[in-house]
Design a protein around this motif. Structure first.
Motif, PDB file in Angstrom:
ATOM      1  N   ARG A  76       0.838  -1.213   0.106  1.00  0.00           N
ATOM      2  CA  ARG A  76       0.034  -0.052  -0.178  1.00  0.00           C
ATOM      3  C   ARG A  76       0.858   1.119   0.173  1.00  0.00           C
ATOM      4  O   ARG A  76       1.737   1.516   0.757  1.00  0.00           O
ATOM      5  N   LYS A  77       0.579   2.147  -0.917  1.00  0.00           N
ATOM      6  CA  LYS A  77       1.230   3.464  -1.024  1.00  0.00           C
ATOM      7  C   LYS A  77       0.941   4.577  -0.045  1.00  0.00           C
ATOM      8  O   LYS A  77      -0.414   4.790  -0.197  1.00  0.00           O
ATOM      9  N   VAL A  78       2.063   4.960   0.947  1.00  0.00           N
ATOM     10  CA  VAL A  78       1.637   5.891   1.782  1.00  0.00           C
ATOM     11  C   VAL A  78       2.500   7.038   1.709  1.00  0.00           C
ATOM     12  O   VAL A  78       3.814   6.643   1.692  1.00  0.00           O
ATOM     13  N   GLN A  79       1.996   8.339   1.539  1.00  0.00           N
ATOM     14  CA  GLN A  79       3.033   9.201   1.531  1.00  0.00           C
ATOM     15  C   GLN A  79       3.836   9.441   2.508  1.00  0.00           C
ATOM     16  O   GLN A  79       3.486   9.164   3.824  1.00  0.00           O
ATOM     17  N   ALA A  80       5.213   9.995   2.294  1.00  0.00           N
ATOM     18  CA  ALA A  80       6.155  10.005   3.612  1.00  0.00           C
ATOM     19  C   ALA A  80       5.606  11.130   4.444  1.00  0.00           C
ATOM     20  O   ALA A  80       6.052  10.920   5.915  1.00  0.00           O
ATOM     21  N   SER A  81       4.916  12.090   4.214  1.00  0.00           N
ATOM     22  CA  SER A  81       4.334  13.007   5.209  1.00  0.00           C
ATOM     23  C   SER A  81       3.180  12.595   6.048  1.00  0.00           C
ATOM     24  O   SER A  81       2.714  13.434   6.791  1.00  0.00           O
ATOM     25  N   VAL A  82       2.573  11.372   5.460  1.00  0.00           N
ATOM     26  CA  VAL A  82       1.413  11.068   6.427  1.00  0.00           C
ATOM     27  C   VAL A  82       1.853   9.883   7.327  1.00  0.00           C
ATOM     28  O   VAL A  82       2.258   8.818   6.592  1.00  0.00           O
ATOM     29  N   LEU A  83       1.598   9.700   8.335  1.00  0.00           N
ATOM     30  CA  LEU A  83       1.764   8.741   9.292  1.00  0.00           C
ATOM     31  C   LEU A  83       0.862   8.031   9.453  1.00  0.00           C
ATOM     32  O   LEU A  83      -0.163   8.522  10.246  1.00  0.00           O
ATOM     33  N   GLU A  84       0.854   6.671   8.910  1.00  0.00           N
ATOM     34  CA  GLU A  84      -0.225   5.824   9.208  1.00  0.00           C
ATOM     35  C   GLU A  84       0.226   4.188   9.317  1.00  0.00           C
ATOM     36  O   GLU A  84       0.784   3.877   8.552  1.00  0.00           O
ATOM     37  N   TYR A  85      -0.579   3.678  10.142  1.00  0.00           N
ATOM     38  CA  TYR A  85      -0.184   2.396  10.444  1.00  0.00           C
ATOM     39  C   TYR A  85      -0.817   1.531   9.529  1.00  0.00           C
ATOM     40  O   TYR A  85      -2.127   1.554   9.333  1.00  0.00           O
ATOM     41  N   THR A  86      -0.231   0.660   8.748  1.00  0.00           N
ATOM     42  CA  THR A  86      -0.922  -0.275   7.537  1.00  0.00           C
ATOM     43  C   THR A  86      -0.813  -1.709   8.038  1.00  0.00           C
ATOM     44  O   THR A  86      -1.320  -2.345   7.086  1.00  0.00           O
ATOM     45  N   GLY A  87      -0.641  -2.112   9.171  1.00  0.00           N
ATOM     46  CA  GLY A  87      -0.604  -3.602   9.464  1.00  0.00           C
ATOM     47  C   GLY A  87      -2.218  -3.824   9.760  1.00  0.00           C
ATOM     48  O   GLY A  87      -2.994  -2.944   9.420  1.00  0.00           O
ATOM     49  N   SER A  88      -2.264  -5.147  10.474  1.00  0.00           N
ATOM     50  CA  SER A  88      -3.515  -5.651  10.648  1.00  0.00           C
ATOM     51  C   SER A  88      -4.048  -5.673  11.976  1.00  0.00           C
ATOM     52  O   SER A  88      -5.155  -5.889  12.307  1.00  0.00           O
TER      53      SER A  88
END
Length: 356
Positions: free
Chosen positions: A10-22
């Motif tokens: 999943r593409k997440v922008q460097a400026s956006v802090l978002e947990y992508t795990g389950s």
């Protein structure tokens, strides 16, 4: 099985802090060990605002964070020790490839820890990240687990040399525990492969081939996870040669070399297991072909028995007016006798030739 998608993550922008795990329901908990050779202090359920007051720079500080579902807390903890948003983003983005990065005066290491799922053919993985800076080691786990339980006990009981060493040796112990999980996973996979090989010798059902392919995927998954870890550990050697990063003591580089050797051993074992699976797959197809050949041979033999009988029946089924055998009193029984003799003769001949 949750696969590590290095390229299609999943593409997440460097400026956006978002947990992508389950593990999105896991709350963030902070645990701190402060120790030296004389004593150890533990802090549980620590607040991020109290971290700086609890750190003792004259001792080793192990700050362990369970749960990445609160990016703001992770960002504040990272900023406290000089980690920028790029590193925080890599901690939260679990689709990232295992890598080692030396950034200013900190060492960042993220790695995948794998374990088999009980009573399942799948493999579970968790991303664990480390930040090493001076006497401080930060570890970030997606969820609470028992990966490092024995290390905590060694620190509490002052077992071994861990309390006499610095934070870099603690990093070695944690990485060694993660690599041990690879051994456990491979051993579990090998047990299942042994069962599949035994099954392939007694069954030619398609489900056997599905199991072979499933575990081949598992071994390739393990291989993709270990290769970047091997490369990252090898990179530590260049740090020693460059003599730039000083938070790893010279006498401790040999410990990381051992981890590199373990990765090589794991990869060699995986290659051997993949060859074993290829052999099992080839054996399965050979068994299927042999079974099909046996069936075709049986059908051919049966058809050969009926071929001369069909010829005789065809001859006497023709609608000609004058058939000499029609006048024979025992013609019907004679023809039956001839046909039986032909079948017996062919049967004996085929047996002598060992055609069945």
């Amino acid at each position: 099985m949750r696969k590590i998608k290095y390229k299609k993550g999943r593409k997440v922008q460097a400026s956006v802090l978002e947990y992508t795990g389950s593990h999105k329901d896991t709350p963030t908990e902070i645990q701190l060990f402060v120790y030296d050779a004389e004593d150890v202090t533990e802090f549980h359920q620590l607040q991020e605002s109290d971290i700086q007051h609890s750190i003792d720079f004259s001792k080793v500080n192990w700050l362990n964070i369970h749960g990445l579902n609160e990016p703001n807390i992770i960002a504040k903890v990272g900023e406290t020790f000089g980690a920028d948003n790029f590193i925080i983003g890599d901690i939260l983005n679990t689709t990232k490839r295992t890598r080692l990065e030396e950034y200013h005066n900190i060492l960042f290491f993220n790695v995948k820890s794998l374990l088999p799922i009980e009573n399942s053919d799948n493999i579970n993985y968790e991303q664990i990240s480390f930040i090493l800076k001076d006497t401080i080691l930060l570890s970030f786990q997606e969820k609470r687990s028992d990966f490092f339980k024995h290390i905590r006990e060694r620190i509490r009981t002052n077992s071994g040399v861990v309390r006499t060493k610095k934070a870099d040796f603690l990093l070695y112990l944690l990485l060694d525990a993660i690599i041990e999980n690879f051994y456990i996973t491979i051993e579990s996979e090998e047990d299942r492969v042994d069962e599949i090989i035994n099954l392939s010798k007694t069954s030619t059902k398609p489900e056997v081939l599905e199991l072979i392919e499933k575990h081949r995927d598992n071994f390739n998954f393990l291989k993709r996870s270990i290769i970047p870890l091997r490369d990252s550990l090898y990179s530590i050697k260049s740090m020693k040669d460059d003599d730039v990063f000083n938070d790893i003591q010279a006498e401790n580089y040999s410990f990381f070399s051992r981890l590199h050797q373990k990765c090589l051993e794991l990869l060699e074992q995986i290659e051997s297991d993949l060859i074993t699976l290829d052999s099992a797959s080839n054996y399965f197809f050979s068994a299927q072909n042999h079974k099909m050949n046996e069936v075709m041979k049986s059908l051919t033999v049966v058809s050969m028995f009926f071929l001369p009988l069909t010829f005789i029946v065809g001859v006497y089924g023709m609608n000609f007016k004058y058939f000499p055998e029609l006048e024979w009193e025992n013609g019907y029984f004679i023809i039956w006798g001839v046909m039986i003799l032909v079948v017996v003769f062919m049967f004996v001949y085929f047996k002598m030739k060992k055609w069945f």
